[in-house]
Design an enzyme around this catalytic site. Sequence first.
Site, PDB file in Angstrom:
ATOM      1  N   ASP A   1       0.861  -1.182   0.000  1.00  0.00           N
ATOM      2  CA  ASP A   1       0.000   0.000   0.000  1.00  0.00           C
ATOM      3  C   ASP A   1       0.898   1.233   0.000  1.00  0.00           C
ATOM      4  O   ASP A   1       1.842   1.333   0.790  1.00  0.00           O
ATOM      5  CB  ASP A   1      -0.906  -0.015   1.247  1.00  0.00           C
ATOM      6  CG  ASP A   1      -2.267   0.600   0.984  1.00  0.00           C
ATOM      7  OD1 ASP A   1      -2.300   1.710   0.432  1.00  0.00           O
ATOM      8  OD2 ASP A   1      -3.292  -0.021   1.335  1.00  0.00           O
TER       9      ASP A   1
ATOM     10  N   ASP B   1      -3.058   4.805  -2.330  1.00  0.00           N
ATOM     11  CA  ASP B   1      -4.077   5.450  -1.509  1.00  0.00           C
ATOM     12  C   ASP B   1      -4.377   6.864  -2.022  1.00  0.00           C
ATOM     13  O   ASP B   1      -3.452   7.652  -2.237  1.00  0.00           O
ATOM     14  CB  ASP B   1      -3.526   5.521  -0.073  1.00  0.00           C
ATOM     15  CG  ASP B   1      -4.582   5.841   0.942  1.00  0.00           C
ATOM     16  OD1 ASP B   1      -5.507   5.027   1.108  1.00  0.00           O
ATOM     17  OD2 ASP B   1      -4.485   6.909   1.586  1.00  0.00           O
TER      18      ASP B   1
ATOM     19  N   GLU C   1      -6.393   4.358  -5.970  1.00  0.00           N
ATOM     20  CA  GLU C   1      -7.717   4.662  -5.416  1.00  0.00           C
ATOM     21  C   GLU C   1      -8.162   6.009  -5.981  1.00  0.00           C
ATOM     22  O   GLU C   1      -7.464   7.005  -5.831  1.00  0.00           O
ATOM     23  CB  GLU C   1      -7.632   4.722  -3.887  1.00  0.00           C
ATOM     24  CG  GLU C   1      -9.002   4.784  -3.235  1.00  0.00           C
ATOM     25  CD  GLU C   1      -8.906   5.058  -1.737  1.00  0.00           C
ATOM     26  OE1 GLU C   1      -9.790   4.593  -1.016  1.00  0.00           O
ATOM     27  OE2 GLU C   1      -7.966   5.741  -1.287  1.00  0.00           O
TER      28      GLU C   1
ATOM     29  N   HIS D   1     -11.226  -2.698   2.883  1.00  0.00           N
ATOM     30  CA  HIS D   1     -11.196  -2.336   4.300  1.00  0.00           C
ATOM     31  C   HIS D   1     -11.990  -1.071   4.621  1.00  0.00           C
ATOM     32  O   HIS D   1     -12.128  -0.717   5.791  1.00  0.00           O
ATOM     33  CB  HIS D   1      -9.745  -2.164   4.747  1.00  0.00           C
ATOM     34  CG  HIS D   1      -9.094  -0.986   4.074  1.00  0.00           C
ATOM     35  ND1 HIS D   1      -8.828  -0.957   2.721  1.00  0.00           N
ATOM     36  CD2 HIS D   1      -8.696   0.216   4.553  1.00  0.00           C
ATOM     37  CE1 HIS D   1      -8.291   0.212   2.412  1.00  0.00           C
ATOM     38  NE2 HIS D   1      -8.199   0.942   3.507  1.00  0.00           N
ATOM     39  N   ASP D   2     -12.469  -0.366   3.598  1.00  0.00           N
ATOM     40  CA  ASP D   2     -13.287   0.835   3.824  1.00  0.00           C
ATOM     41  C   ASP D   2     -14.760   0.577   3.550  1.00  0.00           C
ATOM     42  O   ASP D   2     -15.580   1.493   3.648  1.00  0.00           O
ATOM     43  CB  ASP D   2     -12.842   1.968   2.878  1.00  0.00           C
ATOM     44  CG  ASP D   2     -11.458   2.487   3.178  1.00  0.00           C
ATOM     45  OD1 ASP D   2     -11.014   2.402   4.342  1.00  0.00           O
ATOM     46  OD2 ASP D   2     -10.817   2.998   2.237  1.00  0.00           O
TER      47      ASP D   2
HETATM   48  O1  TEU Z   1      -9.447   6.004   1.751  1.00  0.00           O
HETATM   49  C1  TEU Z   1      -9.850   7.175   1.122  1.00  0.00           C
HETATM   50  C2  TEU Z   1     -11.295   7.441   1.130  1.00  0.00           C
HETATM   51  O2  TEU Z   1     -11.690   8.393   0.470  1.00  0.00           O
HETATM   52  C3  TEU Z   1     -12.289   6.649   1.900  1.00  0.00           C
HETATM   53  O3  TEU Z   1     -11.858   5.592   2.557  1.00  0.00           O
HETATM   54  C4  TEU Z   1     -12.961   7.531   2.824  1.00  0.00           C
HETATM   55  O4  TEU Z   1     -12.533   7.343   4.131  1.00  0.00           O
HETATM   56  C5  TEU Z   1     -14.420   7.277   2.801  1.00  0.00           C
HETATM   57  O5  TEU Z   1     -14.815   6.579   1.709  1.00  0.00           O
HETATM   58  C6  TEU Z   1     -15.124   8.593   2.814  1.00  0.00           C
HETATM   59  O6  TEU Z   1     -16.462   8.415   2.606  1.00  0.00           O
HETATM   60  C7  TEU Z   1      -8.109   5.760   1.891  1.00  0.00           C
HETATM   61  C8  TEU Z   1      -7.909   4.503   2.701  1.00  0.00           C
HETATM   62  O7  TEU Z   1      -8.427   3.416   1.993  1.00  0.00           O
HETATM   63  C9  TEU Z   1      -8.522   4.687   4.053  1.00  0.00           C
HETATM   64  O8  TEU Z   1      -8.489   3.536   4.819  1.00  0.00           O
HETATM   65  C10 TEU Z   1      -7.768   5.803   4.734  1.00  0.00           C
HETATM   66  O9  TEU Z   1      -8.359   6.121   5.950  1.00  0.00           O
HETATM   67  C11 TEU Z   1      -7.722   7.062   3.867  1.00  0.00           C
HETATM   68  O10 TEU Z   1      -7.413   6.814   2.516  1.00  0.00           O
HETATM   69  C12 TEU Z   1      -6.645   7.983   4.377  1.00  0.00           C
HETATM   70  O11 TEU Z   1      -5.399   7.423   4.138  1.00  0.00           O
END
Ligand code: TEU
Length: 554
Positions: free
Chosen positions: A98, A200, A251, A327-328
């Site tokens: 990552d 990310d 992403e 994971h999100d």
């Molecule tokens: O995530 C970015 C992101 O935009 C989403 O996870 C966001 O938190 C959510 O969808 C908003 O509605 C990445 C990573 O995957 C996440 O785990 C991190 O917290 C984030 O970046 C910051 O690094």
Amino acid sequence: MTEKWWKNAVIYQIYPKSFADSNQDGIGDLEGIIEKLPYLKKLGVDALWISPVYLSPQVDNGYDITDYRKIDPIFGDNETMYRLIAKAHSVGIKIIMDFVANHTSDQALWFKESRKSKENFFSDFYIWKDALPDGSAPNNWGSNFGGSAWTWDDMRQQYYLHYYAKEQPDLNWENPRVRQYIYDMMRFWKAKGVDGWRMDVITSISKDLDFPNNPQSYSTSNQQNGPRMHEFIHEMHKEVLAPFGMMSVGESPASTSKDAPLLVDPQREELDMIFTFEHMHVDRKKNDINGRWALQKMDLVELKRILSNWQVDLEGKGWNALYFENHDRARVISRFGNDTNYRYSCATAFATILHGMKGTPFIYQGEEIGMTNPKFELSDYVDIELKGNYEEVVKKNKTLSEEEFLKAVHKVSRDNARTPMQWSSGPHAGFSTVKPWFKVNPNYKKINVETDLSSNQSIFNYYQKLIQLRHNEQLLLDGNYTLLLEKDPNLFLYKRESQQSAWYVLANLSDTPQEMPEIIQKEKAESQFVIKNNPNRTNLKDALAPYEAFIVSI
Ligand code: TEU
Ligand code: CA
């Protein structure tokens, strides 16, 4: 089969904290991943994307990095990581790390130095601005985790920018030194054998240097696709990705299928694939003040439209990254389907739809055994986004009641995917012998790897077959895609077709039986089932059971 290994590959995401705990401290670790390599090999995946394991205060579970070249002691040490890479390679599994380069931890040396003064080597590594004359923040930009995207720093006497937590200051990509340091870090890991990167929020790295206010205070709408984004990504491609043949999947929260080729068209030399968020918003009210917590019933017609647009619009112009979970995101069967009465059928039906498409499928740990969202009390959750948004939405704005918020949490919160992996029906689901860092889903006695593997309705076995198809079937690689029955609110049906062969991929994504579509009924009786989740399915006539799915070759 092709020159690009990831085009026939299935990639498995590991969230290390919740995968397997080898030293019994309640936190998953690298040795735990090594121990589970035979399991992953058995599943048949080609590569592992490992969420951040670098040195970090863990404010955002490792997405806040202090040192990109050091493994955090909670996960092991660098030697263990090198051993994991070597062991994975020895069984033919690649390693994707990552890459979190939009921001660092506020504990990173760069930030500690940067805040000291306006004239040192690291001063311009982050985005610093003076206060407005009344002392307030430079503009009204918001943080994803609630409140302002600016935090005042007493030492430097300026505000710094953070799109996420205040402990995650945004890097200044305008500074060529920052970019070179990042490329060096990538070379460092390449030298250790890493095969590629999941990037990310890569589409946030370029900022609008005019810093204009957003129409709405604390909105995050300004964060994507800044003016120099393509230039920076192209430079990174030239400097590291191309010379070392590293795979990249970025992403990309705001991409649509129309503008995606700007990032993934190979001729532009930017990224191999991107993760869109578009299809993740089909159960979200549009333009609602409560953002991701404003839910509506999942709209299957919309889901089909979005996924199909990505299939069609990227044809010949780029490669898709296919996913329902990470994971999100919540567990897909709990969010879009039925995780109680039809858990096996539902899990395999969504899998059939996703893995039948053109692109590279990503499986998130636990998806392959049909893990579900837990329904915890509010106080059980730990995610910084959930907590920050709770303060904002429930406490401060009062635009959602606590009950409404909790209901949304049960559906979509990031913590739904972060409960420890359920390996067995033993204590703590076999994840650890001690109390894990985050609560285990209480359904682990019923839903776990051991039970699934010995069941005659094994979700794991179904995934295993889908992965084998990905490896062996040319049609999955290059067959074109056509959506059928686009307005049908219950069925997802599409055709994959090449000069040599054609398949229908069909799923009933509803709780009720559905008539077999006429177009399928008309097919030859001797058509072959490529895969099916209903053992009683022997013809192309009988009605489809709830969440029944199959692929048939015609
Ligand atoms: O995530 C970015 C992101 O935009 C989403 O996870 C966001 O938190 C959510 O969808 C908003 O509605 C990445 C990573 O995957 C996440 O785990 C991190 O917290 C984030 O970046 C910051 O690094
Ligand atoms: Ca551990």
